[in-house]
Motif scaffolding. Structure first.
Motif, mmCIF file in Angstrom:
data_model
loop_
_atom_site.group_PDB
_atom_site.id
_atom_site.type_symbol
_atom_site.label_atom_id
_atom_site.label_comp_id
_atom_site.label_asym_id
_atom_site.label_seq_id
_atom_site.Cartn_x
_atom_site.Cartn_y
_atom_site.Cartn_z
ATOM 1 N N TRP A 250 0.835 -1.207 0.000
ATOM 2 C CA TRP A 250 0.000 0.000 0.000
ATOM 3 C C TRP A 250 0.868 1.254 0.000
ATOM 4 N N ARG A 251 1.918 1.247 0.802
ATOM 5 C CA ARG A 251 2.813 2.406 0.825
ATOM 6 C C ARG A 251 3.469 2.615 -0.541
ATOM 7 N N ARG A 252 3.902 1.517 -1.160
ATOM 8 C CA ARG A 252 4.481 1.663 -2.490
ATOM 9 C C ARG A 252 3.459 2.192 -3.493
ATOM 10 N N SER A 253 2.224 1.752 -3.360
ATOM 11 C CA SER A 253 1.190 2.224 -4.286
ATOM 12 C C SER A 253 0.924 3.711 -4.101
ATOM 13 N N ASN A 254 1.083 4.222 -2.873
ATOM 14 C CA ASN A 254 0.906 5.659 -2.645
ATOM 15 C C ASN A 254 1.954 6.470 -3.398
ATOM 16 N N VAL A 255 3.210 6.011 -3.338
ATOM 17 C CA VAL A 255 4.281 6.707 -4.050
ATOM 18 C C VAL A 255 4.092 6.554 -5.557
ATOM 19 N N ASP A 256 3.717 5.351 -5.993
ATOM 20 C CA ASP A 256 3.469 5.128 -7.423
ATOM 21 C C ASP A 256 2.421 6.103 -7.952
ATOM 22 N N ALA A 257 1.367 6.295 -7.165
ATOM 23 C CA ALA A 257 0.281 7.171 -7.612
ATOM 24 C C ALA A 257 0.750 8.612 -7.738
ATOM 25 N N LEU A 258 1.574 9.078 -6.791
ATOM 26 C CA LEU A 258 2.101 10.438 -6.891
ATOM 27 C C LEU A 258 2.941 10.590 -8.151
ATOM 28 N N MET A 259 3.810 9.621 -8.411
ATOM 29 C CA MET A 259 4.665 9.701 -9.591
ATOM 30 C C MET A 259 3.827 9.771 -10.869
ATOM 31 N N ALA A 260 2.823 8.925 -10.961
ATOM 32 C CA ALA A 260 1.973 8.911 -12.153
ATOM 33 C C ALA A 260 1.211 10.217 -12.298
ATOM 34 N N ASP A 261 0.707 10.747 -11.170
ATOM 35 C CA ASP A 261 -0.066 11.993 -11.218
ATOM 36 C C ASP A 261 0.799 13.159 -11.689
ATOM 37 N N VAL A 262 1.996 13.274 -11.133
ATOM 38 C CA VAL A 262 2.873 14.387 -11.491
ATOM 39 C C VAL A 262 3.290 14.278 -12.960
ATOM 40 N N HIS A 263 3.676 13.095 -13.386
ATOM 41 C CA HIS A 263 4.102 12.916 -14.775
ATOM 42 C C HIS A 263 2.978 13.255 -15.742
ATOM 43 N N ALA A 264 1.762 12.767 -15.440
ATOM 44 C CA ALA A 264 0.633 13.021 -16.340
ATOM 45 C C ALA A 264 0.295 14.507 -16.395
ATOM 46 N N ALA A 265 0.370 15.198 -15.249
ATOM 47 C CA ALA A 265 0.042 16.625 -15.218
ATOM 48 C C ALA A 265 1.057 17.434 -16.016
ATOM 49 N N ILE A 266 2.340 17.103 -15.873
ATOM 50 C CA ILE A 266 3.371 17.806 -16.643
ATOM 51 C C ILE A 266 3.183 17.545 -18.124
ATOM 52 N N GLU A 267 2.954 16.303 -18.479
ATOM 53 C CA GLU A 267 2.798 15.934 -19.886
ATOM 54 C C GLU A 267 1.639 16.679 -20.529
ATOM 55 N N GLU A 268 0.579 16.887 -19.784
ATOM 56 C CA GLU A 268 -0.589 17.576 -20.324
ATOM 57 C C GLU A 268 -0.349 19.079 -20.459
ATOM 58 N N SER A 269 0.394 19.644 -19.504
ATOM 59 C CA SER A 269 0.552 21.097 -19.476
ATOM 60 C C SER A 269 1.757 21.584 -20.277
ATOM 61 N N GLU A 270 2.934 21.056 -19.961
ATOM 62 C CA GLU A 270 4.187 21.515 -20.578
ATOM 63 C C GLU A 270 5.018 20.287 -20.931
ATOM 64 N N PRO A 271 4.716 19.604 -22.020
ATOM 65 C CA PRO A 271 5.345 18.298 -22.291
ATOM 66 C C PRO A 271 6.837 18.343 -22.544
ATOM 67 N N TRP A 272 7.414 19.502 -22.760
ATOM 68 C CA TRP A 272 8.853 19.605 -22.938
ATOM 69 C C TRP A 272 9.593 19.599 -21.603
ATOM 70 N N VAL A 273 8.866 19.740 -20.486
ATOM 71 C CA VAL A 273 9.477 19.694 -19.159
ATOM 72 C C VAL A 273 9.670 18.225 -18.778
ATOM 73 N N ARG A 274 10.918 17.826 -18.541
ATOM 74 C CA ARG A 274 11.210 16.421 -18.251
ATOM 75 C C ARG A 274 11.105 16.149 -16.757
ATOM 76 N N PHE A 275 10.563 14.986 -16.404
ATOM 77 C CA PHE A 275 10.335 14.608 -15.004
ATOM 78 C C PHE A 275 11.217 13.417 -14.659
ATOM 79 N N GLY A 276 12.000 13.566 -13.601
ATOM 80 C CA GLY A 276 12.879 12.481 -13.204
ATOM 81 C C GLY A 276 13.087 12.402 -11.709
ATOM 82 N N VAL A 277 13.705 11.302 -11.288
ATOM 83 C CA VAL A 277 13.909 11.000 -9.871
ATOM 84 C C VAL A 277 15.321 10.471 -9.678
#
Length: 545
Positions: A250-277
């Motif tokens: 469950w804890r891993r799924s919480n972090v997974d969800a944040l990563m997916a949410d942030v990546h999707a939001a960036i991709e929709e708004s400013e797709p040239w902005v690269r997201f990494g960890v």
């Protein structure tokens, strides 16, 4: 000897050299004014012994004033002067990206309506420094041809003394006390709460939408590193959202969800902005489960609940920078084991891999592997030979200018002798227009000063120097062999090649064409880092005498 190509009189040859610049997908449509620009033919790619794109980054830390500002409470102009010096040093070291710590403890090193000013600026959380540091950093970095990635800690609130004891009234942990979990001597926003995930995503997107950043970067702080005898008290969120499953999953799924949410939001708004960890260097030990590395150390999978393999598989990140802070041959976590392990994980996925390098360990007492000026170059000697490794990021800026200065100078000689373009962002259509109005004049001290007309939409420019009879090689710009500089965009872009006469002399002595001088070409790169076609080249005669 082949004759120097006369670009002005042989316009038909331009598309041939243009075909060797940039790397958009095969179906990318050319820009209207750059219709001759085409993807690199396979033969040109094969001819490029040195790929011209490479991440060369450094972390510039604000938390606890590690790198900048040198101390809290400096006047705005003093802070700006220090930051300019940091960026100048990054450019002089041959780097092309700075990872600027914009949100260290759920606060802001930028003007924000969502979170208070970070205390590392003025000494008091919420204290206005009198200017916008992130806006200033972006502008100054771009002027030097450097990328700027905004670095966020998604959950960390800080240490009890003085962070938790000095939270301002508008800090999210004060306005939402149920979000705060105290663990050991630190405070964290609870990753198990959907409203926290929504908040963090909103904070990131506030920056992406308002600032001209090139990337968004998370480090390794998700759930906290383990502290002996301590339990992370997320019982309330677990009971409400855990659904009775395995708590670790469950804890891993919480972090997974944040990563997916942030990546999707960036991709929709400013797709040239690269997201990494930049995760902790060990994902999982082979002894703990299938797919792990041959190591024996703390695992990010079970300690910070960071499932980096899932992020790769799900496409939640554009790049990874695992912190491989151990030397070659270290038994518990061998660099020569971990670098290939990460390379295998990203192979064929479209996720870029850069290596987090421990500049802070250079000269470490009692550690022979970190002695001498070759300490960092030795690491890159190995990982630089892995095709999947697209560059490196160094921790941190104060070390590159201090204890690791000699090691970085040696690394620059061995690995960074030639400039490199930044890695390309996915997406984008077309290319920037060819550069026009290129002019060249000798400076009188063995150099050549170039200037050209600005190109609309250009983020930066690449400058190439081709010697004599090599100027008509259709693949001359395919690698970084002839790349001499990367210049930030501006109203009057220019570049001075201080080694022009040296290069002409070397060509005359061995590589051919010195008697016919040099020819320069300039290309524009857009916000996707897509490279346009070169405009007409500019010849400079060989020096007399």
């Amino acid at each position: 000897m082949r004759r120097l190509l006369r670009w002005a009189a042989t316009a038909a040859a331009l598309p041939v050299l243009a075909a060797c610049t940039g790397t958009p997908p095969e179906d990318a449509g050319p820009a209207e004014a750059g219709a001759d620009a085409r993807p690199i033919p396979a033969e040109c790619e094969a001819a490029a012994d040195l790929p011209k794109r490479q991440m060369r980054g450094v972390w510039l830390t604000t938390v606890r004033n590690i790198d900048w500002p040198s101390e809290p409470g400096l006047e705005a102009e003093e802070q700006k002067e220090e930051l300019r010096a940091q960026l100048d040093a990054a450019a002089e070291l041959g780097l092309n990206a700075v990872f600027f710590h914009a949100r260290p403890t759920a606060d802001a090193v930028y003007a924000s309506d969502k979170e208070p000013w970070a205390r590392y600026l003025t000494g008091e959380q919420g204290g206005d420094p009198g200017y916008d540091p992130l806006e200033f950093a972006v502008r100054e970095a771009h002027a030097r041809g450097l990328e700027l990635h905004a670095w966020f800690n998604p959950y960390r609130v800080g240490w009890k003394d003085p962070d938790l004891d000095g939270l301002s009234g508008d800090h999210p942990a004060v306005e939402h006390p149920d979000w705060l979990v105290e663990y050991d001597d630190q405070g964290w926003l609870d990753p198990g709460l959907p409203e926290v995930r929504e908040w963090v995503t909103g904070v990131v997107m506030d920056v992406v939408d308002r600032y001209d950043v090139d990337g968004v970067h998370f480090d390794d702080y998700f759930y906290p590193y383990p502290a002996g005898g301590e339990e992370f008290d997320d019982d309330a969120s677990w009971e409400e959202y855990g659904d009775g499953g395995d708590r670790d999953d469950w804890r891993r799924s919480n972090v997974d969800a944040l990563m997916a949410d942030v990546h999707a939001a960036i991709e929709e708004s400013e797709p040239w902005v690269r997201f990494g960890v930049s995760p902790f260097g060990i994902y999982r030990n082979a002894g703990s489960g299938p797919g792990g590395s041959d190591t024996e150390g703390l695992e990010s999978y079970s300690a910070q609940y960071a499932d980096t393999r899932a992020w790769i598989e799900q496409g939640s990140v554009d790049y990874l920078v695992p912190q491989l802070y151990w030397e070659r041959g270290f038994s518990a976590a061998d660099y020569e084991v971990l670098a290939p392990w990460w390379a295998e994980e990203v192979r064929g996925t479209g996720v870029d891999l850069y290596i987090g390098q421990a500049a802070y360990r250079v000269g470490e007492d009692g550690e022979k592997a970190w002695e001498g000026d070759g300490a960092l170059a030795r690491q890159l000697d190995f990982s630089g030979g892995l095709p999947e490794v697209g560059g490196d990021v160094f921790f941190s800026m104060q070390d590159l200018r201090g204890r690791a200065q000699g090691a970085m100078e040696r690394l620059s000689e061995d690995h960074y002798a030639l400039p490199a373009l930044p890695p390309r962002a996915g997406g984008g259509e077309g290319r920037p227009d060819p550069v026009g109005g290129l002019g060249a004049e000798r400076t009188g001290d063995g150099g050549v000063r170039l200037s050209w007309d600005p190109v609309e939409g250009a983020r930066s420019y690449a400058v190439y120097r081709v010697a004599g009879d090599g100027a008509d090689d259709p693949c001359a710009l395919a690698g970084r062999d002839n790349l001499v500089g990367v210049v930030g965009a501006g109203d009057g872009p220019s570049f001075t090649d201080t080694a022009a006469d040296t290069a002409a002399g070397a060509a005359e002595d061995g590589s051919g064409g010195g008697d016919e001088g040099l020819r320069y070409f300039v290309t524009a790169l857009d916000r996707y880092r897509t490279e346009g076609a070169p405009g007409e080249g500019e010849a400079v005669a060989a020096p007399t005498g």
